[in-house]
Scaffold this active site. Sequence first.
Site, short mmCIF file in Angstrom:
data_model
loop_
_atom_site.label_atom_id
_atom_site.label_comp_id
_atom_site.label_asym_id
_atom_site.label_seq_id
_atom_site.Cartn_x
_atom_site.Cartn_y
_atom_site.Cartn_z
N GLU A 1 0.78 -1.15 -0.04
CA GLU A 1 0.13 -0.04 -0.19
C GLU A 1 0.82 1.40 0.03
O GLU A 1 0.44 2.47 -0.56
CB GLU A 1 -0.92 0.09 1.23
CG GLU A 1 -2.04 -1.22 1.10
CD GLU A 1 -3.08 -0.82 0.02
OE1 GLU A 1 -3.32 0.36 -0.27
OE2 GLU A 1 -3.29 -1.71 -0.59
N SER B 1 -53.16 -22.82 36.98
CA SER B 1 -52.87 -23.67 38.30
C SER B 1 -51.31 -23.53 38.59
O SER B 1 -50.97 -24.30 39.63
CB SER B 1 -53.44 -25.15 37.91
OG SER B 1 -54.65 -25.36 37.90
#
Length: 774
Positions: A192, A469
């Site tokens: 780069e 219940s």
Amino acid sequence: MKKSAPPRKSPKKNSRKGKSTRKPWFWRLFLRVFFIGVVLLAGWMVYLDAVVTSRFEGRRFEVPSRVYARPLELYDGASVSSGALQRELELSGYRAGDGSNAGTYRRSGGHFVISTRGFLFTDGLEPRRRLSLTIYGDRVQDFRVLSGDSSPIVRLEPAQIGGIYPAHKEDRVLVQLEDVPVLFTDTLLAVEDRNFRDHYGIAPLSIGRAMLANIRAGRIVQGGSTLTQQLVKNFFLTRDQTLLRKGNEALMSVLLELHYEKGDILETYLNEVYLGQAGTRAIHGFGLASQFYFGESIREIDAHQVALLVGMVKGPSYYNPRRHPKRALSRRNLVIDVMAETGLIGEEQAARARAQPLGVTDKASYSENRYPAYIDLVRRHLARDYKQEDLQSEGLRIFTTLDPAIQHAAEFSVKDMLSRMEGGSDTVLESALVVTSRDSGEVLALVGGRDPQYAGFNRALDARRPIGSLIKPFTYLTALQQPERYTLISPVEDKGFSLVFDDGRRWEPKNYDGEERGLVPLHEALSRSYNFPAVRVGLDVGIDAVKSTLQSFGVTSGISEYPSMLLGSVAMTPVTVAQIYQGLATSGFNTPLRTIRQVTDAEGKALSRYSLKVDQVADPAAVHLVQYVMQETMQEGTGRSAYRTVPRELSLAGKTGTTDDGRDSWFAGFSGDLLAVSWVGRDDNGPTSLTGATGALPVWSRFMSQVPQHGFSPVVPDGVEYHWVNPAEGALTDEHCENARLVPFITGSEPDVEVSCGGNIERRIRGWFEGLFQ
């Protein structure tokens, strides 16, 4: 004689005079414009300088928090199946291979060779090791450390199960320059920006060469930007191709180089560069990219992997190795050529690197939140102690209690059983499932709906539905804490009645089956879930007392004080139900549910520890009696169908719950290791044909049957004695008498009368022989 005309001025002379008068004006204007330009440029430079320094001097990156599952511990005797171990390895980004390289494993039937990566826990570094083990009968055997520090127990690095990301969805793992291999940075600069260490932010010769190459090609074929310019473009500017942007880029690059060291700039670049996309998340920096593509730390990758990551800088999407492997391979080999040409590696090493496959994992080891419902609960728990902005930017590490193997079993059970229940009907059922550790209250798994990947409405946390219940154990617990009035064999009346309120309204409870049985012992009323006795006992001890019991076990929302609450008209979420049943499973000790064990900062320093907390909220002796009946429920009562799926030898305790017209089907129960609560119903609250035993219980049982665990075998607390009784007679009896049952009593509450079956010699002899072989 004509007067001679006066001599005319020479045009040339006038021209010289005009020039001499305009020249000072031009230069004055030029100087003024130049001066103004210099002032504006200076002002603009000051502004750009402020932009550059303010961003670099402050916190440069917002780093998301990472959420981890619990670490899997391996040792001789550890409970894990072969399939669960392989899934957990894959969840952590391990690759099938030779088991020699870090992050790989080799499996042959139940035999595994695993090469771990190592992980920094808050209590120290778990180093890299190579392990060998065999799984037989869902247990680890022959566990050995083949290489690395010897240890009888090894923790694998925990799988990352999600993250809390910044609003802009950038994700990264910060690395420091000294953590990155020299080969990596040298390759990056060779590809780069070879003059990075010499230029001052811009490279005019490189720009000139790029312009010439682009002109010759008639298109953009070469860039002349330095690495510093790339950083400035990504860090401060947009990607617009305009002269103004390019000018700013050059100026800011020079300013950046003036203020900061080369190493500082390079390190920032390593963490900033964009390298791919994972859904809505942007993958930034080589630290995360190495994990994302290889499942390995950037410190551990080889030359061919270095080449691939560096090559992707040119076009992360175009060279995506998972989507375009041929392009990526070509680009990688081109970078390997550069590495060889510049002497970073030798020709022989380059040839070996070119011969390597891309080596990327099939799936990213760092992905979007895999368990959105669970992460939702983690976020709510974190909100008690942390600000949202800190969670999104400080890079915290959050270690949760999620068990991936149990979560997998929970998700599978919900999807599998809902499909079976729906059959070919048009009814669309939904479900939620919460699983906790019975002892500690750690939330091990959580399913918020039939699609576990859907990050929408979380039924486990937000669906408040009547519990039916499921409330009855708390009503009877309230009564059993008064041993002078109630025992498990106290007769209670299963007979219809009605209540008339002051405003004239009547309320008439019903049994689900419409039957009335007269006087029945209390344990039978609870294990068979009869309604009339539950309401009678609840009214006798007082609705306020039952409400108080629920609140002490962890209910924080409002509870109505109508008699119908005794049959479960009170609405709760599945997580709240898990919370109150946790107290029943732990013998009356309220244990707040936890999803988080520890939070650390980005460097691993502990910030918060969430240890076990217990608070005794009920008499353990009375809770033991309720546990006895919940076990009876599974053996003889409404939960007995669980043993069609679960092995009979696994001792369980549980309770069903159903609301009117089957709108809500519930089941809550526990083994020796796990507590689970399941709910099944419709989002529109419509009726179904399901009960607790035919809807939620099959989901619960399917889950329990998949997970290796121990049965529930409660320790008898002080103050509890077991006696053989005849419940129908309400009296003590002999062990081998007809209808004899061994029942726990709070000391002093056992019957003071006794009935004998002394005349039944045949049964006594048979019982004597049976006792010899028990």
